[in-house]
Design a protein around this motif. Structure first.
Motif, PDB file in Angstrom:
ATOM      1  N   ALA A 295       9.541  49.276  32.943  1.00 14.33           N
ATOM      2  CA  ALA A 295      10.779  50.033  32.764  1.00 14.33           C
ATOM      3  C   ALA A 295      10.601  50.978  31.587  1.00 14.33           C
ATOM      4  O   ALA A 295      10.133  50.578  30.519  1.00 14.33           O
ATOM      5  N   VAL A 296      10.982  52.247  31.785  1.00 18.55           N
ATOM      6  CA  VAL A 296      10.891  53.269  30.741  1.00 18.55           C
ATOM      7  C   VAL A 296      12.278  53.864  30.528  1.00 18.55           C
ATOM      8  O   VAL A 296      12.885  54.386  31.471  1.00 18.55           O
ATOM      9  N   LEU A 297      12.785  53.779  29.293  1.00 19.19           N
ATOM     10  CA  LEU A 297      14.089  54.341  28.937  1.00 19.19           C
ATOM     11  C   LEU A 297      13.869  55.515  27.993  1.00 19.19           C
ATOM     12  O   LEU A 297      13.291  55.353  26.913  1.00 19.19           O
ATOM     13  N   ASP A 298      14.302  56.683  28.414  1.00 18.94           N
ATOM     14  CA  ASP A 298      14.214  57.883  27.584  1.00 18.94           C
ATOM     15  C   ASP A 298      15.595  58.202  27.033  1.00 18.94           C
ATOM     16  O   ASP A 298      16.508  58.563  27.783  1.00 18.94           O
ATOM     17  N   ARG A 299      15.742  58.062  25.709  1.00 16.34           N
ATOM     18  CA  ARG A 299      17.010  58.323  25.033  1.00 16.34           C
ATOM     19  C   ARG A 299      16.918  59.677  24.344  1.00 16.34           C
ATOM     20  O   ARG A 299      15.996  59.919  23.568  1.00 16.34           O
ATOM     21  N   LEU A 300      17.877  60.540  24.637  1.00 21.58           N
ATOM     22  CA  LEU A 300      17.924  61.875  24.054  1.00 21.58           C
ATOM     23  C   LEU A 300      19.148  61.957  23.162  1.00 21.58           C
ATOM     24  O   LEU A 300      20.282  62.036  23.625  1.00 21.58           O
TER      25      LEU A 300
ATOM     26  N   ILE B  48       6.327  52.051  43.719  1.00 21.01           N
ATOM     27  CA  ILE B  48       7.674  52.571  43.932  1.00 21.01           C
ATOM     28  C   ILE B  48       8.256  52.935  42.566  1.00 21.01           C
ATOM     29  O   ILE B  48       8.269  52.119  41.639  1.00 21.01           O
ATOM     30  N   VAL B  49       8.733  54.171  42.455  1.00 17.45           N
ATOM     31  CA  VAL B  49       9.323  54.681  41.224  1.00 17.45           C
ATOM     32  C   VAL B  49      10.795  54.959  41.502  1.00 17.45           C
ATOM     33  O   VAL B  49      11.133  55.797  42.344  1.00 17.45           O
ATOM     34  N   ALA B  50      11.674  54.228  40.826  1.00 16.75           N
ATOM     35  CA  ALA B  50      13.117  54.363  41.031  1.00 16.75           C
ATOM     36  C   ALA B  50      13.765  54.919  39.777  1.00 16.75           C
ATOM     37  O   ALA B  50      13.265  54.730  38.659  1.00 16.75           O
ATOM     38  N   LEU B  51      14.895  55.580  39.962  1.00 12.64           N
ATOM     39  CA  LEU B  51      15.549  56.298  38.874  1.00 12.64           C
ATOM     40  C   LEU B  51      16.979  55.810  38.676  1.00 12.64           C
ATOM     41  O   LEU B  51      17.697  55.517  39.635  1.00 12.64           O
ATOM     42  N   ALA B  52      17.369  55.726  37.406  1.00 12.10           N
ATOM     43  CA  ALA B  52      18.767  55.504  37.031  1.00 12.10           C
ATOM     44  C   ALA B  52      19.083  56.562  35.981  1.00 12.10           C
ATOM     45  O   ALA B  52      18.849  56.358  34.780  1.00 12.10           O
ATOM     46  N   VAL B  53      19.556  57.723  36.442  1.00 11.98           N
ATOM     47  CA  VAL B  53      19.735  58.880  35.562  1.00 11.98           C
ATOM     48  C   VAL B  53      21.142  59.438  35.733  1.00 11.98           C
ATOM     49  O   VAL B  53      21.805  59.206  36.751  1.00 11.98           O
ATOM     50  N   PRO B  54      21.633  60.188  34.751  1.00 11.20           N
ATOM     51  CA  PRO B  54      22.976  60.767  34.854  1.00 11.20           C
ATOM     52  C   PRO B  54      23.104  61.719  36.040  1.00 11.20           C
ATOM     53  O   PRO B  54      22.123  62.310  36.509  1.00 11.20           O
ATOM     54  N   ALA B  55      24.316  61.866  36.507  1.00  9.47           N
ATOM     55  CA  ALA B  55      24.597  62.787  37.611  1.00  9.47           C
ATOM     56  C   ALA B  55      24.215  64.208  37.211  1.00  9.47           C
ATOM     57  O   ALA B  55      24.315  64.599  36.051  1.00  9.47           O
ATOM     58  N   GLY B  56      23.773  64.978  38.200  1.00  8.59           N
ATOM     59  CA  GLY B  56      23.404  66.363  37.956  1.00  8.59           C
ATOM     60  C   GLY B  56      21.911  66.587  37.846  1.00  8.59           C
ATOM     61  O   GLY B  56      21.446  67.731  37.911  1.00  8.59           O
ATOM     62  N   LEU B  57      21.138  65.502  37.670  1.00  5.72           N
ATOM     63  CA  LEU B  57      19.685  65.622  37.618  1.00  5.72           C
ATOM     64  C   LEU B  57      19.114  65.413  39.017  1.00  5.72           C
ATOM     65  O   LEU B  57      19.510  64.496  39.736  1.00  5.72           O
ATOM     66  N   GLU B  58      18.183  66.237  39.399  1.00  6.41           N
ATOM     67  CA  GLU B  58      17.592  66.207  40.736  1.00  6.41           C
ATOM     68  C   GLU B  58      16.126  65.816  40.654  1.00  6.41           C
ATOM     69  O   GLU B  58      15.394  66.270  39.772  1.00  6.41           O
ATOM     70  N   ALA B  59      15.696  64.980  41.589  1.00  6.45           N
ATOM     71  CA  ALA B  59      14.296  64.566  41.661  1.00  6.45           C
ATOM     72  C   ALA B  59      13.587  65.341  42.765  1.00  6.45           C
ATOM     73  O   ALA B  59      14.110  65.499  43.865  1.00  6.45           O
TER      74      ALA B  59
ATOM     75  N   PRO C 179      20.514  70.274  34.149  1.00  7.39           N
ATOM     76  CA  PRO C 179      21.280  70.297  32.900  1.00  7.39           C
ATOM     77  C   PRO C 179      21.783  68.903  32.554  1.00  7.39           C
ATOM     78  O   PRO C 179      22.209  68.145  33.428  1.00  7.39           O
ATOM     79  N   LEU C 180      21.741  68.563  31.278  1.00  3.44           N
ATOM     80  CA  LEU C 180      22.129  67.225  30.849  1.00  3.44           C
ATOM     81  C   LEU C 180      22.869  67.318  29.525  1.00  3.44           C
ATOM     82  O   LEU C 180      22.401  67.962  28.582  1.00  3.44           O
ATOM     83  N   ARG C 181      24.003  66.673  29.475  1.00  2.00           N
ATOM     84  CA  ARG C 181      24.757  66.621  28.224  1.00  2.00           C
ATOM     85  C   ARG C 181      24.257  65.453  27.384  1.00  2.00           C
ATOM     86  O   ARG C 181      24.210  64.317  27.834  1.00  2.00           O
ATOM     87  N   CYS C 182      23.899  65.741  26.165  1.00  2.00           N
ATOM     88  CA  CYS C 182      23.391  64.726  25.250  1.00  2.00           C
ATOM     89  C   CYS C 182      24.502  64.240  24.316  1.00  2.00           C
ATOM     90  O   CYS C 182      25.428  64.999  24.025  1.00  2.00           O
ATOM     91  N   PRO C 183      24.425  62.979  23.863  1.00  2.00           N
ATOM     92  CA  PRO C 183      23.337  62.018  24.070  1.00  2.00           C
ATOM     93  C   PRO C 183      23.330  61.458  25.491  1.00  2.00           C
ATOM     94  O   PRO C 183      24.367  61.411  26.157  1.00  2.00           O
ATOM     95  N   ALA C 184      22.145  61.040  25.935  1.00  2.00           N
ATOM     96  CA  ALA C 184      21.995  60.536  27.296  1.00  2.00           C
ATOM     97  C   ALA C 184      20.789  59.615  27.365  1.00  2.00           C
ATOM     98  O   ALA C 184      19.922  59.635  26.486  1.00  2.00           O
ATOM     99  N   VAL C 185      20.752  58.818  28.439  1.00  2.00           N
ATOM    100  CA  VAL C 185      19.637  57.907  28.686  1.00  2.00           C
ATOM    101  C   VAL C 185      19.164  58.112  30.121  1.00  2.00           C
ATOM    102  O   VAL C 185      19.970  58.141  31.052  1.00  2.00           O
ATOM    103  N   LEU C 186      17.842  58.252  30.289  1.00  2.00           N
ATOM    104  CA  LEU C 186      17.216  58.331  31.596  1.00  2.00           C
ATOM    105  C   LEU C 186      16.327  57.107  31.762  1.00  2.00           C
ATOM    106  O   LEU C 186      15.454  56.847  30.920  1.00  2.00           O
ATOM    107  N   THR C 187      16.518  56.340  32.825  1.00  2.00           N
ATOM    108  CA  THR C 187      15.762  55.118  33.051  1.00  2.00           C
ATOM    109  C   THR C 187      14.898  55.270  34.297  1.00  2.00           C
ATOM    110  O   THR C 187      15.388  55.700  35.349  1.00  2.00           O
ATOM    111  N   THR C 188      13.621  54.921  34.163  1.00  2.00           N
ATOM    112  CA  THR C 188      12.691  54.942  35.293  1.00  2.00           C
ATOM    113  C   THR C 188      12.076  53.561  35.441  1.00  2.00           C
ATOM    114  O   THR C 188      11.644  52.954  34.458  1.00  2.00           O
TER     115      THR C 188
END
Length: 378
Positions: free
Chosen positions: A261-266, A327-338, A363-372
């Motif tokens: 699990a990788v969590l990217d905090r901005l 398998i790579v799954a995403l838990a990211v804020p709405a508005g981000l496209e893969a 586009p992403l409003r910060c602060p935010a977290v992207l999880t892969t």
């Protein structure tokens, strides 16, 4: 590998002159070989962090540019340290046979080898490795080399290289050229070439025109936590390469038996253009919805690392890794496209190979977290 060969050659010269190593020199050399052993992946390759133009000193036979397994029997024979061996017996010890002769080779044959290296951190070098079950993950987080000049460094802070069941899955782009083609060199050492985050199209550190041998350390990457053990190994690092845009990137990585699990905090404020890339070592990655069995595997990973993440079942990535599927799954804020697209990587200096890359952007409003999340299925 190059450094090990240089110091091994110097040791051979001393032995040939019938001058032994002092205790301090022998201790430093042993530490160098131990660190190399720890950083070797299960396939015998070193992680491709920074420049990799494959220089050699003891070039007694052709070897893969990333292969460093031969250093272990050489170090074991030079230092009388069988614990440096990856397994019992001499293994591929052509260098020992040619340089040290049959007596040292016979001594190696009686060696049992040390235990398989586990999770380890080298904060001064900025290289960290997490191992658990089928997984080996290498993380770049630390200062640029040459006291910040960064001649052999790339904009790879918080980027990972990931192996699953011994096969390379997430890769570093490599080094196809250095001074011979500055534009190509900059493309492959840029932030967007690596498995990390880009904010507003910025580089982590400036790529200075006319200075292909420099990368001034603006990112100031630092390790915040290193916690091996428990149900998952955990590491956290951050860099400030996007501070001029008002954003600090912090990455938290968990490696468990069930997956990665990788969590990217901005941290920051305002809306920014975000690009998160996962470059795969193989071509043919594809985007598709999750299947029911895959969702169950991801749930096991989420529980193992104690995350709160709602996976987007509509957009996941599948890529073949060895004989299995990653398998790579995403838990990211709405508005981000893969998206997934063909790409290239450099497995050896001067060479290019087909690959593929998954991109999460928008586009992403910060602060935010992207999880892969990464899981391996049969």
């Amino acid at each position: 590998r190059h450094a090990c060969e240089i110091f091994a050659a110097a040791t051979l010269l001393r032995l040939g002159a019938r001058r032994g190593l002092g205790r301090a020199s022998a201790g430093r050399l042993r530490t160098l070989f131990r660190a190399t052993r720890t950083l070797l992946a299960s396939d015998g390759a070193l992680p491709a962090i920074g420049d990799a133009d494959a220089p050699r000193v003891l070039a007694l036979r052709d070897r893969d540019p990333a292969d460093a397994r031969f250093l272990l029997p050489l170090g074991a024979a030079l230092l009388g340290a069988p614990e440096l061996l990856a397994a019992a017996g001499p293994g591929d010890a052509a260098e020992v046979a040619w340089l040290l002769g049959p007596r040292r080779l016979a001594a190696l044959a009686a060696g049992n080898g040390g235990r398989r290296p586990r999770t380890a951190s080298f904060p001064a070098a900025g290289i960290h490795v997490l191992r658990r079950g089928a997984w080996e993950l290498f993380l770049s987080c630390g200062p640029n080399g040459q006291r910040g000049v960064g001649g052999h460094s790339h904009n790879d802070k918080l980027a990972i290289e990931l192996r699953a069941d011994g096969a390379l899955a997430i890769c570093d782009p490599g080094t196809p050229s250095t001074a011979g083609d500055p534009e190509l060199r900059d493309a492959f050492r840029s932030t967007r070439a690596h498995a990390t985050v880009v904010v507003d199209g910025l580089e982590q550190s400036p790529l200075v025109a006319g200075r292909p041998g420099a990368l001034p350390d603006v990112a100031a990457a630092r390790l915040l936590a290193f916690e091996p053990g428990g149900t998952a190994d955990r590491i956290v690092g951050e860099h400030r390469g996007f501070a001029r845009a008002g954003v600090v990137h912090r990455r938290e990585v968990h490696v468990a038996e069930a997956g990665v699990a990788v969590l990217d905090r901005l941290a920051g404020s305002g809306v920014h253009r975000i690009e998160l890339r996962w470059p795969f070592a193989s071509a043919g990655a594809r985007l598709r919805p999750l299947a029911a069995g895959e969702a169950a595997a991801l749930d096991r990973l989420v529980r193992a690392v104690r995350l709160r993440a709602t996976v987007d079942a509509a957009q996941a990535v599948e890529v073949q890794v060895g004989t299995r599927r990653l398998i790579v799954a995403l838990a990211v804020p709405a508005g981000l496209e893969a998206t997934v697209a063909p790409s290239v990587r450099s497995p050896a200096y001067g060479a290019l190979a087909d690959a593929s890359t998954a991109l999460v952007s928008g586009p992403l409003r910060c602060p935010a977290v992207l999880t892969t999340l990464f899981v391996l299925l049969g």
